[in-house]
Enzyme design. Sequence first.
Site, PDB file in Angstrom:
ATOM      1  N   SER A  13       0.897  -1.388   0.111  1.00 47.16           N
ATOM      2  CA  SER A  13       0.179  -0.106  -0.025  1.00 47.16           C
ATOM      3  C   SER A  13       0.926   1.247  -0.015  1.00 47.16           C
ATOM      4  O   SER A  13       1.714   1.410   0.939  1.00 47.16           O
ATOM      5  CB  SER A  13      -0.975   0.144   1.134  1.00 47.16           C
ATOM      6  OG  SER A  13      -1.297   1.391   1.529  1.00 47.16           O
ATOM      7  N   HIS A  36      -1.226  -1.503  -4.035  1.00 47.43           N
ATOM      8  CA  HIS A  36      -2.798  -1.043  -3.499  1.00 47.43           C
ATOM      9  C   HIS A  36      -2.623   0.397  -3.443  1.00 47.43           C
ATOM     10  O   HIS A  36      -1.721   0.987  -2.675  1.00 47.43           O
ATOM     11  CB  HIS A  36      -2.486  -1.642  -2.249  1.00 47.43           C
ATOM     12  CG  HIS A  36      -3.830  -1.713  -1.429  1.00 47.43           C
ATOM     13  ND1 HIS A  36      -5.012  -2.466  -1.718  1.00 47.43           N
ATOM     14  CD2 HIS A  36      -4.317  -0.892  -0.544  1.00 47.43           C
ATOM     15  CE1 HIS A  36      -5.981  -2.190  -1.066  1.00 47.43           C
ATOM     16  NE2 HIS A  36      -5.584  -1.041  -0.188  1.00 47.43           N
ATOM     17  N   ASP A  38      -4.829   3.563  -2.023  1.00 49.88           N
ATOM     18  CA  ASP A  38      -5.978   3.782  -1.055  1.00 49.88           C
ATOM     19  C   ASP A  38      -6.386   5.121  -1.272  1.00 49.88           C
ATOM     20  O   ASP A  38      -5.698   6.246  -0.981  1.00 49.88           O
ATOM     21  CB  ASP A  38      -5.541   3.809   0.421  1.00 49.88           C
ATOM     22  CG  ASP A  38      -5.208   2.416   0.790  1.00 49.88           C
ATOM     23  OD1 ASP A  38      -6.122   1.517   0.895  1.00 49.88           O
ATOM     24  OD2 ASP A  38      -3.864   2.109   1.608  1.00 49.88           O
ATOM     25  N   MET A  40      -9.350   7.886  -0.403  1.00 49.48           N
ATOM     26  CA  MET A  40     -10.000   8.231   0.942  1.00 49.48           C
ATOM     27  C   MET A  40     -10.652   9.673   0.638  1.00 49.48           C
ATOM     28  O   MET A  40     -10.104  10.537   0.309  1.00 49.48           O
ATOM     29  CB  MET A  40      -9.464   8.263   2.215  1.00 49.48           C
ATOM     30  CG  MET A  40      -8.505   6.781   2.203  1.00 49.48           C
ATOM     31  SD  MET A  40      -7.921   6.901   4.111  1.00 49.48           S
ATOM     32  CE  MET A  40      -6.898   5.528   4.088  1.00 49.48           C
ATOM     33  N   HIS A  69      -8.077   0.780  -4.084  1.00 50.01           N
ATOM     34  CA  HIS A  69      -9.117   0.409  -2.632  1.00 50.01           C
ATOM     35  C   HIS A  69     -10.061   1.858  -2.633  1.00 50.01           C
ATOM     36  O   HIS A  69      -9.425   2.872  -1.786  1.00 50.01           O
ATOM     37  CB  HIS A  69      -8.403  -0.046  -1.527  1.00 50.01           C
ATOM     38  CG  HIS A  69      -9.263  -0.084  -0.383  1.00 50.01           C
ATOM     39  ND1 HIS A  69      -8.814  -0.339   1.000  1.00 50.01           N
ATOM     40  CD2 HIS A  69     -10.577  -0.117  -0.179  1.00 50.01           C
ATOM     41  CE1 HIS A  69      -9.700  -0.617   1.675  1.00 50.01           C
ATOM     42  NE2 HIS A  69     -10.711  -0.349   1.097  1.00 50.01           N
ATOM     43  N   ASP A 178      -6.466  -6.796   4.214  1.00 49.46           N
ATOM     44  CA  ASP A 178      -5.891  -5.064   4.368  1.00 49.46           C
ATOM     45  C   ASP A 178      -6.139  -4.705   5.635  1.00 49.46           C
ATOM     46  O   ASP A 178      -6.945  -4.652   6.092  1.00 49.46           O
ATOM     47  CB  ASP A 178      -6.611  -4.552   3.358  1.00 49.46           C
ATOM     48  CG  ASP A 178      -6.200  -3.175   3.110  1.00 49.46           C
ATOM     49  OD1 ASP A 178      -5.112  -2.954   3.787  1.00 49.46           O
ATOM     50  OD2 ASP A 178      -6.957  -2.170   2.686  1.00 49.46           O
TER      51      ASP A 178
HETATM   52  C1  DX5 Z   1      -6.240   1.366   5.846  1.00 52.75           C
HETATM   53  C2  DX5 Z   1      -5.707   1.000   4.290  1.00 52.75           C
HETATM   54  C3  DX5 Z   1      -4.757   0.010   4.237  1.00 52.75           C
HETATM   55  C4  DX5 Z   1      -3.333   0.434   4.763  1.00 52.75           C
HETATM   56  C5  DX5 Z   1      -2.744  -0.648   5.354  1.00 52.75           C
HETATM   57  O1  DX5 Z   1      -7.582   1.880   5.605  1.00 52.75           O
HETATM   58  O2  DX5 Z   1      -6.856   0.527   3.549  1.00 52.75           O
HETATM   59  O3  DX5 Z   1      -4.501  -0.261   3.020  1.00 52.75           O
HETATM   60  O4  DX5 Z   1      -2.582   1.318   4.176  1.00 52.75           O
HETATM   61  O5  DX5 Z   1      -1.684  -0.153   6.033  1.00 52.75           O
HETATM   62  P1  DX5 Z   1      -0.895  -1.350   7.091  1.00 52.75           P
HETATM   63  O6  DX5 Z   1      -0.311  -2.293   6.327  1.00 52.75           O
HETATM   64  O7  DX5 Z   1       0.151  -0.460   7.620  1.00 52.75           O
HETATM   65  O8  DX5 Z   1      -1.861  -1.668   8.157  1.00 52.75           O
HETATM   66 ZN    ZN Z   2      -6.508  -0.426   1.643  1.00 55.74          ZN
END
Ligand code: DX5
Ligand code: ZN
Length: 225
Positions: A13, A36, A38, A40, A69, A178
Amino acid sequence: MPSTTPRCCINPSILSADFVNLEAELARIANADAVHVDVMDNHFVPNLTIGLPVVERIQQVSPVPLDAHLMISEVDRWAPKFADAGLASVTFHVEASDAPVKLARELRARGARAGMALRPATPVEPYLDLLPELDMLLVMTVEPGFGGQAFLDVMLPKIRRARAAIDGAGVDVAIQVDGGITEETITRAAEAGANVFVAGSAVYGRPSPAEAIDSLRAKGRLAFG
Ligand code: DX5
Ligand code: ZN
């Protein structure tokens, strides 16, 4: 039973990467199966990251396919635009979608793999009939919104039930996990039936992200069998 054994994938990610040097950060994970991304919106989750224009640019320079995501509201309107950008995989949260079957079909029609995500408190059972419409089910193993949180072991039964349903239906649906994936927790997630592993801090928090990917992949393969 599925016709093929699901492949073990490590998807780092970029939430844990240096956002000012994304192209260089992508080059450090060229041995990953996908990156990945993210997204938001500070509405569906209490954090704000990047939007479509930045993701489009990442798509242009990334050495590996993109796995988006989308942690956003109004996802039925937005997700197809990410598929139109040429992303390999687009995952929406079922809690944010008014019409998940229609949306999954739209994503596939645009050439993307269709992923559907479940927050920790969202059960998988109401959605089992949707499995043939999906390429991937994302079982969140932390509350979405932030990297660096601890893996929720309480999600393991959900992963097991999802794997049993997928194998029972004979459909080819990946199970992604995840949140809190490390060299320790990946074994438990893989034993429960997950085969696509997102890791932010456990990859970018290491001196060599590429070595961290190889190490996670070896552990995941060993446990997934
Ligand atoms: C959280 C994200 C994840 C995050 C995971 O909402 O969807 O993808 O980056 O990070 P780690 O691996 O550090 O938990
Ligand atoms: Zn994620």
